[in-house]
Motif scaffolding. Sequence first.
Motif, PDB file in Angstrom:
ATOM      1  N   THR A  18       0.831  -1.200   0.000  1.00 31.57           N
ATOM      2  CA  THR A  18       0.000   0.000   0.000  1.00 31.57           C
ATOM      3  C   THR A  18       0.863   1.247   0.000  1.00 31.57           C
ATOM      4  O   THR A  18       1.917   1.281   0.642  1.00 31.57           O
ATOM      5  CB  THR A  18      -0.917   0.021   1.245  1.00 31.57           C
ATOM      6  OG1 THR A  18      -1.684  -1.179   1.283  1.00 31.57           O
ATOM      7  CG2 THR A  18      -1.855   1.213   1.217  1.00 31.57           C
TER       8      THR A  18
ATOM      9  N   ARG B  68       0.369   5.487   0.666  1.00 20.52           N
ATOM     10  CA  ARG B  68      -0.492   6.604   1.060  1.00 20.52           C
ATOM     11  C   ARG B  68       0.267   7.911   0.855  1.00 20.52           C
ATOM     12  O   ARG B  68       1.462   7.978   1.133  1.00 20.52           O
ATOM     13  CB  ARG B  68      -0.921   6.494   2.530  1.00 20.52           C
ATOM     14  CG  ARG B  68      -1.842   5.324   2.826  1.00 20.52           C
ATOM     15  CD  ARG B  68      -2.186   5.266   4.317  1.00 20.52           C
ATOM     16  NE  ARG B  68      -3.179   4.249   4.613  1.00 20.52           N
ATOM     17  CZ  ARG B  68      -2.905   2.965   4.796  1.00 20.52           C
ATOM     18  NH1 ARG B  68      -1.653   2.544   4.747  1.00 20.52           N
ATOM     19  NH2 ARG B  68      -3.874   2.101   5.041  1.00 20.52           N
TER      20      ARG B  68
ATOM     21  N   VAL C 151      -4.982   6.726   0.555  1.00 21.10           N
ATOM     22  CA  VAL C 151      -4.492   5.546  -0.154  1.00 21.10           C
ATOM     23  C   VAL C 151      -4.490   5.823  -1.655  1.00 21.10           C
ATOM     24  O   VAL C 151      -5.521   6.142  -2.252  1.00 21.10           O
ATOM     25  CB  VAL C 151      -5.365   4.317   0.147  1.00 21.10           C
ATOM     26  CG1 VAL C 151      -4.906   3.119  -0.693  1.00 21.10           C
ATOM     27  CG2 VAL C 151      -5.303   3.963   1.628  1.00 21.10           C
TER      28      VAL C 151
ATOM     29  N   GLN D 267      -2.193   3.703  -3.745  1.00 21.76           N
ATOM     30  CA  GLN D 267      -1.893   2.396  -4.318  1.00 21.76           C
ATOM     31  C   GLN D 267      -2.305   1.323  -3.332  1.00 21.76           C
ATOM     32  O   GLN D 267      -2.024   1.430  -2.135  1.00 21.76           O
ATOM     33  CB  GLN D 267      -0.392   2.241  -4.605  1.00 21.76           C
ATOM     34  CG  GLN D 267       0.135   3.028  -5.786  1.00 21.76           C
ATOM     35  CD  GLN D 267       1.607   2.751  -6.013  1.00 21.76           C
ATOM     36  OE1 GLN D 267       2.449   3.225  -5.254  1.00 21.76           O
ATOM     37  NE2 GLN D 267       1.929   1.994  -7.062  1.00 21.76           N
ATOM     38  N   SER D 268      -2.944   0.284  -3.827  1.00 24.46           N
ATOM     39  CA  SER D 268      -3.330  -0.852  -2.999  1.00 24.46           C
ATOM     40  C   SER D 268      -3.181  -2.097  -3.852  1.00 24.46           C
ATOM     41  O   SER D 268      -4.035  -2.408  -4.688  1.00 24.46           O
ATOM     42  CB  SER D 268      -4.768  -0.709  -2.496  1.00 24.46           C
ATOM     43  OG  SER D 268      -5.110  -1.788  -1.650  1.00 24.46           O
TER      44      SER D 268
END
Length: 283
Positions: free
Chosen positions: A198, A200, A205, A207-208
Amino acid sequence: MRLATLRSGDGTVAAVAAGAEWAVLPHSDVGDLLRDPDGLRTARAVAAPSPAEGPATPAGGLAPVVPRPSKIVCCGHNYAGHIREMGRDLPEHPTLFTKFADTLTGPADTVTLPAWAGRPDWEAELAVVVGTPLHRATRDEALAGVAGYTGANDLSVRAWQHHTGQWLPGKAFDATTPLGPVLVTPDELDPATGLALTCRVNGEVVQSGDTADLVFDAPALLAYISAFTRLSPGDVVLTGTPAGVGAATSPPRFLADGDVVEVSLQGVGVLTTPIRIEFEECA
């Protein structure tokens, strides 16, 4: 086992998690430990299970987990989701580029860039650290040669990355690649099972991803790279970033002065990187 490179005075020392404390080892850093044939054995002799988040950060702070690798090889376009967001087909072979050791910085260090650099972007990544010499390795030999896994932020200066079709300038600004916070050995961590990755920016957030989405996994990359260049203990391979980079958003979004980027890799920890933009003339 969890290993770290601690800052101490004017230098660094390698350490291993021993319960809630760091046990200092007779090596200058984790790379130095890995180059010692007895280094991992020495570390295991004093290692002990630690809390899930690991021991507290020492007063001197953490250096890049491997500060001076002889080689840093990076793979671009390696998450299926990221490849799709960039409008590309899945590759037949890895897309590789290199970095220099002085691009690395600590897991809580501020990254400072000149304003003329242009369009800095985030890239959360899983990094693989080599533990044994690899030359034309098979997949099984490559997997056995992994010392462990850590986190990275391949922070990219997009304006310079896109000066030409060669990415190097935008990937190699000094002290712009946080690496760490710790190295976790393969007996405790397996990216093939799927690790959450991930990123932030200022708590949001952006990118996950999941390491199960890798097109070329760690042993595939090590085997491929070792076919044309020898890999040595302490060398680092960055495996690519999932969907959600700023350059691919609509409209594109880039980092600004005062932003804070957090990269979290399940089982490893968090890299927290404040961004500082300095206004100066280009040389």
